[in-house]
Design an enzyme around this catalytic site. Structure first.
Site, PDB file in Angstrom:
ATOM      1  N   ASN A 107     -51.223 -81.666  76.811  1.00 46.34           N
ATOM      2  CA  ASN A 107     -50.696 -82.819  77.162  1.00 46.34           C
ATOM      3  C   ASN A 107     -49.161 -83.096  76.440  1.00 46.34           C
ATOM      4  O   ASN A 107     -49.221 -83.110  75.424  1.00 46.34           O
ATOM      5  CB  ASN A 107     -51.527 -84.026  76.781  1.00 46.34           C
ATOM      6  CG  ASN A 107     -50.847 -85.387  77.157  1.00 46.34           C
ATOM      7  OD1 ASN A 107     -49.795 -85.335  77.821  1.00 46.34           O
ATOM      8  ND2 ASN A 107     -51.296 -86.712  76.974  1.00 46.34           N
ATOM      9  N   TRP A 108     -48.041 -82.555  77.380  1.00 44.61           N
ATOM     10  CA  TRP A 108     -46.812 -82.590  76.694  1.00 44.61           C
ATOM     11  C   TRP A 108     -46.176 -83.999  76.550  1.00 44.61           C
ATOM     12  O   TRP A 108     -45.275 -84.167  75.992  1.00 44.61           O
ATOM     13  CB  TRP A 108     -45.907 -81.834  78.024  1.00 44.61           C
ATOM     14  CG  TRP A 108     -46.042 -80.386  77.862  1.00 44.61           C
ATOM     15  CD1 TRP A 108     -47.410 -79.715  77.363  1.00 44.61           C
ATOM     16  CD2 TRP A 108     -44.977 -79.180  78.270  1.00 44.61           C
ATOM     17  NE1 TRP A 108     -46.846 -78.400  77.468  1.00 44.61           N
ATOM     18  CE2 TRP A 108     -45.815 -78.190  78.023  1.00 44.61           C
ATOM     19  CE3 TRP A 108     -44.021 -79.430  79.183  1.00 44.61           C
ATOM     20  CZ2 TRP A 108     -45.101 -76.925  78.741  1.00 44.61           C
ATOM     21  CZ3 TRP A 108     -43.330 -78.385  79.536  1.00 44.61           C
ATOM     22  CH2 TRP A 108     -43.880 -77.079  79.499  1.00 44.61           C
ATOM     23  N   LYS A 109     -46.850 -84.942  77.054  1.00 38.93           N
ATOM     24  CA  LYS A 109     -46.316 -86.295  77.090  1.00 38.93           C
ATOM     25  C   LYS A 109     -44.857 -86.407  77.262  1.00 38.93           C
ATOM     26  O   LYS A 109     -44.382 -85.558  78.225  1.00 38.93           O
ATOM     27  CB  LYS A 109     -46.428 -86.786  75.720  1.00 38.93           C
ATOM     28  CG  LYS A 109     -48.034 -86.650  75.102  1.00 38.93           C
ATOM     29  CD  LYS A 109     -48.382 -87.516  73.896  1.00 38.93           C
ATOM     30  CE  LYS A 109     -49.945 -87.090  73.554  1.00 38.93           C
ATOM     31  NZ  LYS A 109     -50.239 -87.971  72.398  1.00 38.93           N
TER      32      LYS A 109
ATOM     33  N   GLU B  96     -52.296 -94.079  75.226  1.00 35.34           N
ATOM     34  CA  GLU B  96     -50.914 -94.580  75.060  1.00 35.34           C
ATOM     35  C   GLU B  96     -50.370 -95.398  76.485  1.00 35.34           C
ATOM     36  O   GLU B  96     -49.725 -96.101  76.432  1.00 35.34           O
ATOM     37  CB  GLU B  96     -49.850 -93.263  75.041  1.00 35.34           C
ATOM     38  CG  GLU B  96     -49.958 -92.637  73.560  1.00 35.34           C
ATOM     39  CD  GLU B  96     -49.529 -91.174  73.337  1.00 35.34           C
ATOM     40  OE1 GLU B  96     -49.290 -90.701  74.491  1.00 35.34           O
ATOM     41  OE2 GLU B  96     -49.991 -90.509  72.374  1.00 35.34           O
TER      42      GLU B  96
ATOM     43  N   GLU C  59     -60.759 -88.909  72.745  1.00 38.11           N
ATOM     44  CA  GLU C  59     -59.584 -88.888  71.684  1.00 38.11           C
ATOM     45  C   GLU C  59     -59.447 -90.208  70.793  1.00 38.11           C
ATOM     46  O   GLU C  59     -58.976 -91.474  71.355  1.00 38.11           O
ATOM     47  CB  GLU C  59     -58.518 -89.083  72.638  1.00 38.11           C
ATOM     48  CG  GLU C  59     -58.240 -87.874  73.634  1.00 38.11           C
ATOM     49  CD  GLU C  59     -56.754 -87.595  73.695  1.00 38.11           C
ATOM     50  OE1 GLU C  59     -56.182 -86.485  73.673  1.00 38.11           O
ATOM     51  OE2 GLU C  59     -55.966 -88.511  74.268  1.00 38.11           O
TER      52      GLU C  59
ATOM     53  N   HIS D  71     -55.105 -92.364  79.349  1.00 42.77           N
ATOM     54  CA  HIS D  71     -54.830 -92.173  77.999  1.00 42.77           C
ATOM     55  C   HIS D  71     -54.347 -93.506  77.002  1.00 42.77           C
ATOM     56  O   HIS D  71     -53.765 -94.318  77.585  1.00 42.77           O
ATOM     57  CB  HIS D  71     -53.414 -91.307  77.911  1.00 42.77           C
ATOM     58  CG  HIS D  71     -53.179 -90.416  76.712  1.00 42.77           C
ATOM     59  ND1 HIS D  71     -52.510 -91.274  75.611  1.00 42.77           N
ATOM     60  CD2 HIS D  71     -53.471 -89.124  75.986  1.00 42.77           C
ATOM     61  CE1 HIS D  71     -52.597 -90.345  74.639  1.00 42.77           C
ATOM     62  NE2 HIS D  71     -53.147 -89.130  74.777  1.00 42.77           N
TER      63      HIS D  71
ATOM     64  N   GLY E  22     -51.610 -87.923  67.163  1.00 36.56           N
ATOM     65  CA  GLY E  22     -50.253 -87.833  66.726  1.00 36.56           C
ATOM     66  C   GLY E  22     -50.299 -88.132  65.157  1.00 36.56           C
ATOM     67  O   GLY E  22     -49.041 -88.454  64.446  1.00 36.56           O
TER      68      GLY E  22
ATOM     69  N   GLY F 184     -51.971 -82.475  72.185  1.00 35.46           N
ATOM     70  CA  GLY F 184     -50.608 -83.223  72.086  1.00 35.46           C
ATOM     71  C   GLY F 184     -49.653 -81.969  71.575  1.00 35.46           C
ATOM     72  O   GLY F 184     -49.169 -80.914  72.133  1.00 35.46           O
ATOM     73  N   GLY F 185     -49.072 -82.673  70.289  1.00 33.11           N
ATOM     74  CA  GLY F 185     -48.096 -81.948  69.468  1.00 33.11           C
ATOM     75  C   GLY F 185     -48.356 -80.317  69.700  1.00 33.11           C
ATOM     76  O   GLY F 185     -47.230 -79.507  70.023  1.00 33.11           O
TER      77      GLY F 185
ATOM     78  N   SER G  97     -54.659 -84.879  67.268  1.00 37.16           N
ATOM     79  CA  SER G  97     -54.353 -83.826  66.022  1.00 37.16           C
ATOM     80  C   SER G  97     -54.983 -82.440  66.095  1.00 37.16           C
ATOM     81  O   SER G  97     -55.312 -82.043  64.837  1.00 37.16           O
ATOM     82  CB  SER G  97     -54.203 -84.722  64.775  1.00 37.16           C
ATOM     83  OG  SER G  97     -53.462 -85.860  64.720  1.00 37.16           O
TER      84      SER G  97
HETATM   85  P1  13P Z   1     -51.791 -84.999  69.228  1.00 41.01           P
HETATM   86  O1  13P Z   1     -52.587 -83.534  69.384  1.00 41.01           O
HETATM   87  O2  13P Z   1     -50.299 -84.932  69.140  1.00 41.01           O
HETATM   88  O3  13P Z   1     -52.438 -85.750  68.152  1.00 41.01           O
HETATM   89  O4  13P Z   1     -52.065 -85.744  70.765  1.00 41.01           O
HETATM   90  C1  13P Z   1     -53.260 -85.901  71.114  1.00 41.01           C
HETATM   91  C2  13P Z   1     -53.306 -86.375  72.641  1.00 41.01           C
HETATM   92  O5  13P Z   1     -52.918 -87.588  72.657  1.00 41.01           O
HETATM   93  C3  13P Z   1     -53.659 -85.580  73.900  1.00 41.01           C
HETATM   94  O6  13P Z   1     -53.838 -86.132  74.936  1.00 41.01           O
END
Ligand code: 13P
Length: 258
Positions: A9-11, A103, A173, A101, A179, A240-241, A219
């Protein structure tokens, strides 16, 4: 048997040139080094979905790679400025879409009812929803953890008919792990994945519960993935990251026990 999936997930990261560079690296790495029984899904911003499909066409044809979006409209079409419909995504040949998600729940007030509608739109267009659920730290510490997960799953997903539910992927999640660098321990994650599978079994039966992929997100890194992915109810990750660096993403893809 259920699929092993690692989805990135590149956000809201990467500009055009950076996205092109990262996609080329991922495509090269997946082609030459990835374990072939894992489906790799990349979910860039909407504006790079076409680029992702073009750059990774060979891998897509080999069925080891798919492109997803990060959100979709609850509406099918019409005067909804800025929205992207499931039909649009389908017509681009995207195959997955993240829904619910944390967010989006937090910054866009997305509710479980919205999640249910988005899932419906995606399934009508033969796309696979990756539905995110997870608790906040406060919810975990106040003992509401299981209730929160149950309500998210019940209201977001359990209106589906069994044949449709089979196309759903669930991502657990925990909000406190996203994050923050605080990965859930493999025991914490396994406990909730097992619980989610038991909810599915109660609703749809053993066979369907066995066939649903449940991913862990929060994470997740090349260091934490191997132990997480070795748990019986963890079928991969929503990253994510670490999905923004081809090398780390590939290391996570290759974290399943051989
Ligand atoms: P991180 O891996 O950056 O914690 O993000 C997880 C995420 O929200 C994937 O959708």
């Amino acid at each position: 048997m259920r699929k092993k999936i690692v989805a990135g997930n590149w956000k809201m990261n990467k500009n055009f040139q950076q996205a092109e560079e990262l996609l080329s690296e991922i495509s090269e790495q997946v082609k030459t080094k990835a374990t072939s029984d894992v489906t790799v899904v990349v979910c860039p911003s909407f504006v790079f979905v076409e680029m992702a499909l073009d750059l990774c066409r060979d891998e897509k044809e080999q069925d080891i790679f798919a492109v997803g979006a990060q959100d979709v409209s609850v509406h099918d079409k019409g005067a909804y400025t800025g929205e992207v419909s499931a039909e649009m995504l389908k017509s681009m040949e995207a195959e997955y879409c993240i829904v619910g998600h944390s967010e989006r729940r937090k910054y866009h007030n997305e509710t479980n009812a919205d999640v249910a509608q988005k899932v419906e739109m995606l399934l009508q267009n033969e796309l696979n929803p990756i539905v995110c659920v997870g608790e906040s730290l406060e919810e975990r510490e106040s003992g509401k953890l299981f209730d929160v997960i149950k309500t998210q799953i019940n209201e977001g997903l359990f209106g589906l008919q069994p044949v449709d539910f089979l196309h759903v992927v669930i991502a657990y999640e925990p909000v406190w792990a996203i994050g923050t660098g605080k990965t859930a321990t493999s025991e914490q994650a396994q406990e909730i994945h097992k619980y989610i599978r038991s909810l599915i079994e109660d609703k749809y039966g053993k066979e369907i519960a066995r066939n649903i992929s449940i991913l862990y997100g929060g994470s997740c890194t090349p260091q934490t993935a191997p132990e997480l992915f070795s748990q019986p109810d963890i079928d991969g990750g929503l990253i994510g990251g670490a999905s923004l660096k081809a090398e780390d993403f590939l290391a996570i893809i290759n974290s399943f026990e051989k």
